[in-house]
Write a protein that holds these residues in place. Structure first.
Motif, PDB file in Angstrom:
ATOM      1  N   PRO A   6      22.289 -26.668  11.489  1.00  0.00           N
ATOM      2  CA  PRO A   6      22.578 -26.079  10.186  1.00  0.00           C
ATOM      3  C   PRO A   6      22.900 -27.154   9.158  1.00  0.00           C
ATOM      4  N   LYS A   7      22.918 -26.742   7.905  1.00  0.00           N
ATOM      5  CA  LYS A   7      23.262 -27.638   6.803  1.00  0.00           C
ATOM      6  C   LYS A   7      24.517 -27.132   6.105  1.00  0.00           C
ATOM      7  N   ASP A  31      18.927 -18.452   2.428  1.00  0.00           N
ATOM      8  CA  ASP A  31      19.505 -17.466   3.335  1.00  0.00           C
ATOM      9  C   ASP A  31      20.750 -18.054   3.995  1.00  0.00           C
ATOM     10  N   ALA A  32      21.582 -18.686   3.163  1.00  0.00           N
ATOM     11  CA  ALA A  32      22.792 -19.367   3.630  1.00  0.00           C
ATOM     12  C   ALA A  32      24.027 -18.544   3.267  1.00  0.00           C
ATOM     13  N   VAL A  33      25.129 -18.875   3.905  1.00  0.00           N
ATOM     14  CA  VAL A  33      26.413 -18.250   3.605  1.00  0.00           C
ATOM     15  C   VAL A  33      27.041 -18.984   2.416  1.00  0.00           C
ATOM     16  N   HIS A  34      27.503 -18.228   1.439  1.00  0.00           N
ATOM     17  CA  HIS A  34      28.174 -18.792   0.263  1.00  0.00           C
ATOM     18  C   HIS A  34      29.678 -18.687   0.491  1.00  0.00           C
ATOM     19  N   TYR A  64      41.645 -24.225   0.414  1.00  0.00           N
ATOM     20  CA  TYR A  64      40.667 -25.140   1.008  1.00  0.00           C
ATOM     21  C   TYR A  64      40.676 -25.042   2.530  1.00  0.00           C
ATOM     22  N   ARG A  65      41.869 -24.929   3.120  1.00  0.00           N
ATOM     23  CA  ARG A  65      41.943 -24.840   4.586  1.00  0.00           C
ATOM     24  C   ARG A  65      41.233 -23.588   5.109  1.00  0.00           C
ATOM     25  N   VAL A  66      41.387 -22.482   4.391  1.00  0.00           N
ATOM     26  CA  VAL A  66      40.669 -21.257   4.781  1.00  0.00           C
ATOM     27  C   VAL A  66      39.161 -21.470   4.624  1.00  0.00           C
ATOM     28  N   ALA A  67      38.760 -22.098   3.522  1.00  0.00           N
ATOM     29  CA  ALA A  67      37.331 -22.347   3.283  1.00  0.00           C
ATOM     30  C   ALA A  67      36.732 -23.225   4.375  1.00  0.00           C
ATOM     31  N   TYR A  68      37.442 -24.289   4.771  1.00  0.00           N
ATOM     32  CA  TYR A  68      36.937 -25.161   5.834  1.00  0.00           C
ATOM     33  C   TYR A  68      36.761 -24.380   7.137  1.00  0.00           C
ATOM     34  N   ALA A  69      37.750 -23.539   7.458  1.00  0.00           N
ATOM     35  CA  ALA A  69      37.685 -22.775   8.710  1.00  0.00           C
ATOM     36  C   ALA A  69      36.528 -21.781   8.700  1.00  0.00           C
ATOM     37  N   LEU A  70      36.357 -21.080   7.583  1.00  0.00           N
ATOM     38  CA  LEU A  70      35.242 -20.125   7.486  1.00  0.00           C
ATOM     39  C   LEU A  70      33.898 -20.843   7.577  1.00  0.00           C
ATOM     40  N   ALA A  71      33.770 -21.948   6.848  1.00  0.00           N
ATOM     41  CA  ALA A  71      32.514 -22.697   6.871  1.00  0.00           C
ATOM     42  C   ALA A  71      32.199 -23.191   8.279  1.00  0.00           C
ATOM     43  N   ARG A  72      33.215 -23.736   8.945  1.00  0.00           N
ATOM     44  CA  ARG A  72      33.006 -24.246  10.301  1.00  0.00           C
ATOM     45  C   ARG A  72      32.539 -23.134  11.248  1.00  0.00           C
ATOM     46  N   ASP A  73      33.159 -21.953  11.154  1.00  0.00           N
ATOM     47  CA  ASP A  73      32.727 -20.831  11.994  1.00  0.00           C
ATOM     48  C   ASP A  73      31.260 -20.485  11.760  1.00  0.00           C
ATOM     49  N   HIS A  74      30.851 -20.428  10.493  1.00  0.00           N
ATOM     50  CA  HIS A  74      29.453 -20.092  10.186  1.00  0.00           C
ATOM     51  C   HIS A  74      28.497 -21.192  10.646  1.00  0.00           C
ATOM     52  N   LEU A  75      28.885 -22.447  10.473  1.00  0.00           N
ATOM     53  CA  LEU A  75      28.040 -23.558  10.929  1.00  0.00           C
ATOM     54  C   LEU A  75      27.885 -23.527  12.441  1.00  0.00           C
ATOM     55  N   GLU A  76      28.986 -23.291  13.151  1.00  0.00           N
ATOM     56  CA  GLU A  76      28.923 -23.254  14.612  1.00  0.00           C
ATOM     57  C   GLU A  76      28.041 -22.113  15.109  1.00  0.00           C
ATOM     58  N   ALA A  77      27.916 -21.065  14.289  1.00  0.00           N
ATOM     59  CA  ALA A  77      27.030 -19.941  14.637  1.00  0.00           C
ATOM     60  C   ALA A  77      25.583 -20.224  14.232  1.00  0.00           C
ATOM     61  N   GLY A  78      25.342 -21.403  13.620  1.00  0.00           N
ATOM     62  CA  GLY A  78      23.981 -21.792  13.272  1.00  0.00           C
ATOM     63  C   GLY A  78      23.546 -21.459  11.864  1.00  0.00           C
ATOM     64  N   HIS A  79      24.476 -20.996  11.029  1.00  0.00           N
ATOM     65  CA  HIS A  79      24.136 -20.632   9.652  1.00  0.00           C
ATOM     66  C   HIS A  79      24.306 -21.825   8.711  1.00  0.00           C
ATOM     67  N   ASP A  80      23.407 -21.936   7.742  1.00  0.00           N
ATOM     68  CA  ASP A  80      23.611 -22.884   6.654  1.00  0.00           C
ATOM     69  C   ASP A  80      24.728 -22.352   5.772  1.00  0.00           C
ATOM     70  N   VAL A  81      25.488 -23.260   5.163  1.00  0.00           N
ATOM     71  CA  VAL A  81      26.614 -22.883   4.311  1.00  0.00           C
ATOM     72  C   VAL A  81      26.520 -23.636   2.994  1.00  0.00           C
TER      73      VAL A  81
END
Length: 196
Positions: A6-7, A31-34, A64-81
């Motif tokens: 993912p990116k 088709d990425a997560v915003h 920012y800490r919440v944003a990092y955690a959400l982004a990391r979860d989506h990236l680990e699931a294979g989604h671009d963020v």
């Protein structure tokens, strides 16, 4: 099923330069997560949690800490963020890089600017909040905001003439990577990097 990396597209730039408009378009194209920091911080404010904690000065990095955690979860699931925040400091930029590394993602840093001061000021002065709990900054607050220059070369896009040209520049920069949309594969190979 093929595995793809993912990116994480980490935007940075002052309020009112067009980051959210750009992020919405990019996330739709890719088709990425915003992940929008304003949405997170507005929800934290509206919930009363920030006030109970003693205000944003008591918890300045909570959003920012919440944003990092959400982004990391989506990236680990294979989604671009597409990460949409002012991202003004070396510490926030390093944190996004750590997030990309933890999510096994390619990191693309993009600085969004509006080179026309009059347009930027007009955007700020006509801006209204689209989120309960979000207070938009004044022009004076934008001018006084701490925003560290990037010490390295990053992709810089200028929204003074609109979002379309910025999208095309980003598409060109990303065209060497796997993209979902064939439109992105055929963009002309011209883009600019800016060193500050």
């Amino acid at each position: 099923m093929a595995t793809r990396n993912p990116k994480l597209i980490a935007l940075s730039g002052l309020p009112g330069v067009g980051k959210t408009t750009l992020a919405r378009r990019l996330s739709a194209e890719l088709d990425a997560v915003h992940v929008r920091l304003d949405t997170i911080e507005a929800a934290l404010t509206a919930s009363g949690m920030v006030e109970r904690a003693g205000g944003w000065t008591a918890a300045p990095d909570a959003g920012y800490r919440v944003a990092y955690a959400l982004a990391r979860d989506h990236l680990e699931a294979g989604h671009d963020v597409v990460a949409d925040s002012v991202n003004p400091l070396a510490i926030t930029r390093h944190a996004w890089a750590d997030c990309a590394q933890a999510g096994h993602a390619a990191l693309v840093n993009i600085e969004v600017i509006c080179s026309d001061r009059a347009i930027h000021k007009r955007r700020i002065e006509s801006r209204t909040s689209d989120l309960d709990g979000l207070t938009v900054p004044t022009w004076q607050q934008v001018e006084e905001r701490t925003y560290e220059p990037w010490p390295t070369s990053v992709l810089r896009v200028d929204t003074a003439t609109g979002i379309d040209q910025a999208i095309e520049l980003i598409a060109t920069a990303l065209c060497g990577q796997r993209m979902r949309s064939s439109r992105w594969q055929t963009m002309p190979a011209t883009f600019s990097h800016a060193e500050q």
